[in-house]
Scaffold this motif. Structure first.
Motif, PDB file in Angstrom:
ATOM      1  N   ASN A   1       3.290 -20.599 -12.271  1.00  0.00           N
ATOM      2  CA  ASN A   1       2.786 -21.970 -12.429  1.00  0.00           C
ATOM      3  C   ASN A   1       1.370 -22.088 -11.884  1.00  0.00           C
ATOM      4  OD1 ASN A   1       5.390 -23.475 -13.265  1.00  0.00           O
ATOM      5  ND2 ASN A   1       6.007 -22.412 -11.393  1.00  0.00           N
ATOM      6  N   THR A   2       0.569 -22.908 -12.543  1.00  0.00           N
ATOM      7  CA  THR A   2      -0.713 -23.333 -12.003  1.00  0.00           C
ATOM      8  C   THR A   2      -0.756 -24.857 -12.031  1.00  0.00           C
ATOM      9  OG1 THR A   2      -1.825 -23.247 -14.157  1.00  0.00           O
ATOM     10  CG2 THR A   2      -1.885 -21.248 -12.793  1.00  0.00           C
ATOM     11  N   PHE A   3      -1.617 -25.443 -11.194  1.00  0.00           N
ATOM     12  CA  PHE A   3      -1.629 -26.889 -11.031  1.00  0.00           C
ATOM     13  C   PHE A   3      -3.046 -27.437 -11.216  1.00  0.00           C
ATOM     14  CE2 PHE A   3       1.547 -24.836  -8.427  1.00  0.00           C
ATOM     15  CZ  PHE A   3       2.706 -25.510  -8.766  1.00  0.00           C
ATOM     16  N   GLY A   4      -3.131 -28.683 -11.658  1.00  0.00           N
ATOM     17  CA  GLY A   4      -4.428 -29.311 -11.878  1.00  0.00           C
ATOM     18  C   GLY A   4      -4.427 -30.758 -11.442  1.00  0.00           C
ATOM     19  N   LEU A   5      -5.594 -31.233 -11.048  1.00  0.00           N
ATOM     20  CA  LEU A   5      -5.765 -32.617 -10.606  1.00  0.00           C
ATOM     21  C   LEU A   5      -7.114 -33.111 -11.106  1.00  0.00           C
ATOM     22  CD1 LEU A   5      -4.368 -34.790  -8.709  1.00  0.00           C
ATOM     23  CD2 LEU A   5      -5.918 -33.973  -6.921  1.00  0.00           C
ATOM     24  N   GLN A   6      -7.167 -34.326 -11.599  1.00  0.00           N
ATOM     25  CA  GLN A   6      -8.430 -34.925 -12.032  1.00  0.00           C
ATOM     26  C   GLN A   6      -8.544 -36.354 -11.528  1.00  0.00           C
ATOM     27  OE1 GLN A   6      -8.992 -34.741 -16.289  1.00  0.00           O
ATOM     28  NE2 GLN A   6      -9.971 -32.731 -16.194  1.00  0.00           N
ATOM     29  N   TYR A   7      -9.749 -36.669 -11.045  1.00  0.00           N
ATOM     30  CA  TYR A   7     -10.114 -38.046 -10.709  1.00  0.00           C
ATOM     31  C   TYR A   7     -11.123 -38.494 -11.753  1.00  0.00           C
ATOM     32  CZ  TYR A   7     -12.316 -42.016  -8.391  1.00  0.00           C
ATOM     33  OH  TYR A   7     -12.819 -43.266  -8.124  1.00  0.00           O
ATOM     34  N   HIS A   8     -10.808 -39.573 -12.484  1.00  0.00           N
ATOM     35  CA  HIS A   8     -11.662 -40.040 -13.578  1.00  0.00           C
ATOM     36  C   HIS A   8     -11.984 -41.512 -13.393  1.00  0.00           C
ATOM     37  CE1 HIS A   8      -7.513 -40.937 -15.007  1.00  0.00           C
ATOM     38  NE2 HIS A   8      -7.299 -39.662 -14.753  1.00  0.00           N
ATOM     39  N   ASN A   9     -13.263 -41.791 -13.329  1.00  0.00           N
ATOM     40  CA  ASN A   9     -13.724 -43.161 -13.097  1.00  0.00           C
ATOM     41  C   ASN A   9     -15.023 -43.363 -13.870  1.00  0.00           C
ATOM     42  OD1 ASN A   9     -14.330 -45.704 -12.199  1.00  0.00           O
ATOM     43  ND2 ASN A   9     -14.478 -45.157 -10.036  1.00  0.00           N
ATOM     44  N   GLY A  10     -14.949 -44.127 -14.960  1.00  0.00           N
ATOM     45  CA  GLY A  10     -16.131 -44.364 -15.768  1.00  0.00           C
ATOM     46  C   GLY A  10     -16.645 -43.078 -16.378  1.00  0.00           C
ATOM     47  N   PRO A  11     -17.947 -42.785 -16.249  1.00  0.00           N
ATOM     48  CA  PRO A  11     -18.513 -41.567 -16.866  1.00  0.00           C
ATOM     49  C   PRO A  11     -18.228 -40.294 -16.080  1.00  0.00           C
ATOM     50  CG  PRO A  11     -20.227 -42.756 -15.705  1.00  0.00           C
ATOM     51  CD  PRO A  11     -18.997 -43.620 -15.622  1.00  0.00           C
ATOM     52  N   TRP A  12     -17.653 -40.422 -14.879  1.00  0.00           N
ATOM     53  CA  TRP A  12     -17.466 -39.270 -14.006  1.00  0.00           C
ATOM     54  C   TRP A  12     -16.030 -38.764 -14.038  1.00  0.00           C
ATOM     55  CZ3 TRP A  12     -21.566 -36.868 -11.980  1.00  0.00           C
ATOM     56  CH2 TRP A  12     -22.748 -37.596 -11.846  1.00  0.00           C
ATOM     57  N   VAL A  13     -15.876 -37.424 -14.061  1.00  0.00           N
ATOM     58  CA  VAL A  13     -14.573 -36.779 -13.927  1.00  0.00           C
ATOM     59  C   VAL A  13     -14.727 -35.610 -12.962  1.00  0.00           C
ATOM     60  CG1 VAL A  13     -12.679 -35.578 -15.073  1.00  0.00           C
ATOM     61  CG2 VAL A  13     -13.913 -37.377 -16.298  1.00  0.00           C
ATOM     62  N   ALA A  14     -13.889 -35.572 -11.934  1.00  0.00           N
ATOM     63  CA  ALA A  14     -13.866 -34.459 -10.991  1.00  0.00           C
ATOM     64  C   ALA A  14     -12.489 -33.810 -11.068  1.00  0.00           C
ATOM     65  CB  ALA A  14     -14.141 -34.934  -9.572  1.00  0.00           C
ATOM     66  N   GLY A  15     -12.467 -32.485 -11.171  1.00  0.00           N
ATOM     67  CA  GLY A  15     -11.194 -31.795 -11.346  1.00  0.00           C
ATOM     68  C   GLY A  15     -11.023 -30.603 -10.433  1.00  0.00           C
ATOM     69  N   LEU A  16      -9.757 -30.291 -10.111  1.00  0.00           N
ATOM     70  CA  LEU A  16      -9.394 -29.131  -9.311  1.00  0.00           C
ATOM     71  C   LEU A  16      -8.216 -28.429  -9.975  1.00  0.00           C
ATOM     72  CD1 LEU A  16      -9.336 -30.735  -5.724  1.00  0.00           C
ATOM     73  CD2 LEU A  16     -11.157 -29.304  -6.672  1.00  0.00           C
ATOM     74  N   THR A  17      -8.188 -27.094  -9.887  1.00  0.00           N
ATOM     75  CA  THR A  17      -7.024 -26.334 -10.335  1.00  0.00           C
ATOM     76  C   THR A  17      -6.665 -25.312  -9.266  1.00  0.00           C
ATOM     77  OG1 THR A  17      -8.199 -24.526 -11.458  1.00  0.00           O
ATOM     78  CG2 THR A  17      -7.804 -26.541 -12.734  1.00  0.00           C
ATOM     79  N   TYR A  18      -5.376 -24.930  -9.221  1.00  0.00           N
ATOM     80  CA  TYR A  18      -4.925 -23.959  -8.224  1.00  0.00           C
ATOM     81  C   TYR A  18      -3.773 -23.129  -8.781  1.00  0.00           C
ATOM     82  CZ  TYR A  18      -2.902 -21.872  -4.059  1.00  0.00           C
ATOM     83  OH  TYR A  18      -2.409 -20.965  -3.155  1.00  0.00           O
ATOM     84  N   GLY A  19      -3.826 -21.821  -8.528  1.00  0.00           N
ATOM     85  CA  GLY A  19      -2.730 -20.918  -8.852  1.00  0.00           C
ATOM     86  C   GLY A  19      -2.444 -20.036  -7.655  1.00  0.00           C
ATOM     87  N   TYR A  20      -1.179 -19.907  -7.289  1.00  0.00           N
ATOM     88  CA  TYR A  20      -0.810 -19.155  -6.088  1.00  0.00           C
ATOM     89  C   TYR A  20      -0.692 -17.658  -6.395  1.00  0.00           C
ATOM     90  CZ  TYR A  20       3.646 -19.933  -8.461  1.00  0.00           C
ATOM     91  OH  TYR A  20       4.633 -20.010  -9.411  1.00  0.00           O
TER      92      TYR A  20
END
Length: 402
Positions: free
Chosen positions: A208-227
């Motif tokens: 499994n791998t995991f992802g997270l995104q914060y999206h607000n207006g024109p901006w998107v910040a993302g993170l992914t992680y695999g153990y």
């Protein structure tokens, strides 16, 4: 009343029946003899012309499985289907020796859709690692001053079949998970004229791998992680003589190989017709045995940046979906030669053609080379083309009765 679009079934079947063909071919690189081969870090999706950025990317028609949390941006009424293939011409150089190779493979088959307002999913298959090499060397004959030629060949690799799920936690935050079945076979043969050693290693693993995104207006910040995940390899070794008669065979198991811990972070900004994005990737590979005294396997780092320009973006008209893409990347290789690091760079450009009633035809061109490499390192420069097709189909249709 909801009517299921039967044509979508054909795309699902296409993925299921294409898995074998997708991995019947391998790429070529002398360094793929190390570890599990060359680990595939690219998604080969719509952002191939943007340097392959993905951690911070999301759009209503983008099937982003690099960071599965981006799937929550999909159009709730659309079924999205992606298929892509690559062709690559590589040139290898070491001292005065030169060699070139060509290979072409399918790289990605995937489809995705919105299940509900807060839940989206995707299914697909793509390479996980690639093995393909042919090496000839001369070795000393024990008790003699003469030498003999040894030919070593390898092929195969690992592939992944994945199920991605994404959940919209609130207006600004999305969470995703890629659940993968990783399997494959790596075969190596060593021909010493009098004897032929054939080794086959097979493995299968859930991951499994995991992802997270914060999206607000024109901006998107993302993170992914695999153990980090150890792999149990089922090994089979057979020895033949010059008449191709089996002399001996042995079966064994080993757990010296592993899927490395991975991490990526990305940021994107979009305004009307322009998207700017940047990613950072990290793979903790240190600890894998290289099998060569002069080469060490170290951690991998890569920075990617890309931009796209859509002249007249209008989601309601297919002609306005044409897009220009540009990208660059700089990577510190996982190979360290005689304590010296190796750096590689790529530049890419792409274009998407809208197809009426069908979707988008995506094409990108990439050039890669070694920015710096120590003496004795086999340098690779290449030109690669990625061709993809993105199809958007109405997933559900609502009929009205009068």
């Amino acid at each position: 009343m909801m009517i299921y679009n039967k044509r979508s079934i054909s795309y699902i079947c296409m993925i299921l029946f294409s898995v074998y063909n997708l991995y019947s071919q391998t790429s070529y690189s002398p360094y793929s003899m190390l570890g599990l081969g060359e680990l595939e870090t690219r998604d080969y999706g719509r952002t191939a012309g943007m340097g392959g950025v993905g951690a911070g990317m999301r759009d209503y028609d983008l099937l982003n499985t690099t960071n599965p949390s981006g799937l929550t941006a999909l159009d709730s009424l659309k079924f999205v289907f992606d298929i892509s293939a690559t062709a690559k011409q590589s040139y290898f150089a070491s001292g005065s020796k030169r060699e070139n190779t060509f290979n072409a493979n399918f790289r990605r088959l995937a489809f995705g859709f919105k299940v509900s307002h807060r839940w989206a999913m995707a299914f697909g298959t793509k390479p996980f690692s690639n093995v393909g090499y042919q090496i000839e060397s001369d070795v000393d004959i024990e008790g003699s001053t003469e030498t003999k030629s040894v030919y070593i060949e390898g092929d195969g690799g690992l592939y992944s079949i994945y199920w991605s799920n994404a959940f919209l936690l609130n207006k600004y935050l999305s969470l995703g998970i890629n659940s993968m079945y990783i399997s494959g076979n790596i075969k190596q043969t060593e021909n010493q004229t009098d004897y032929l050693f054939e080794k086959s290693s097979r493995t299968s693993q859930l991951y499994n791998t995991f992802g997270l995104q914060y999206h607000n207006g024109p901006w998107v910040a993302g993170l992914t992680y695999g153990y980090k995940q150890k792999l149990m390899m089922e090994n089979s070794t057979v020895i033949y003589n010059s008449s191709n008669t089996e002399l001996d065979s042995e079966d064994s198991r080993s757990s010296s190989q592993f899927i490395p811990e991975t991490f990526s972070a990305g940021l994107s900004w979009s305004k009307k017709n322009i998207v700017l994005a940047m990613d950072y990737e990290y793979q903790k590979l240190k600890g894998l045995a290289s099998g060569a005294s002069s080469i060490k396997i170290t951690d991998y780092h890569r920075i990617k940046a890309g931009m796209s320009y859509t002249p007249d973006k209008d989601i309601h008209h297919y002609r306005s979906q044409s897009q220009y893409q540009f990208g660059v990347s700089l990577a510190k290789s996982y190979l360290q030669v005689r304590e010296n690091d190796v750096y590689n760079y790529t530049v890419s450009a792409g274009y998407s053609w809208p197809l009426k009633g069908a979707g988008l035809l995506n094409m990108s061109l990439e050039y890669g080379n070694s920015l710096s490499a120590p003496k004795g390192y086999i340098r690779e420069s290449y030109v690669g083309v990625t061709v993809g097709f993105s199809m958007f189909e109405t997933w559900f249709k609502r009929t009205k009765f009068r």
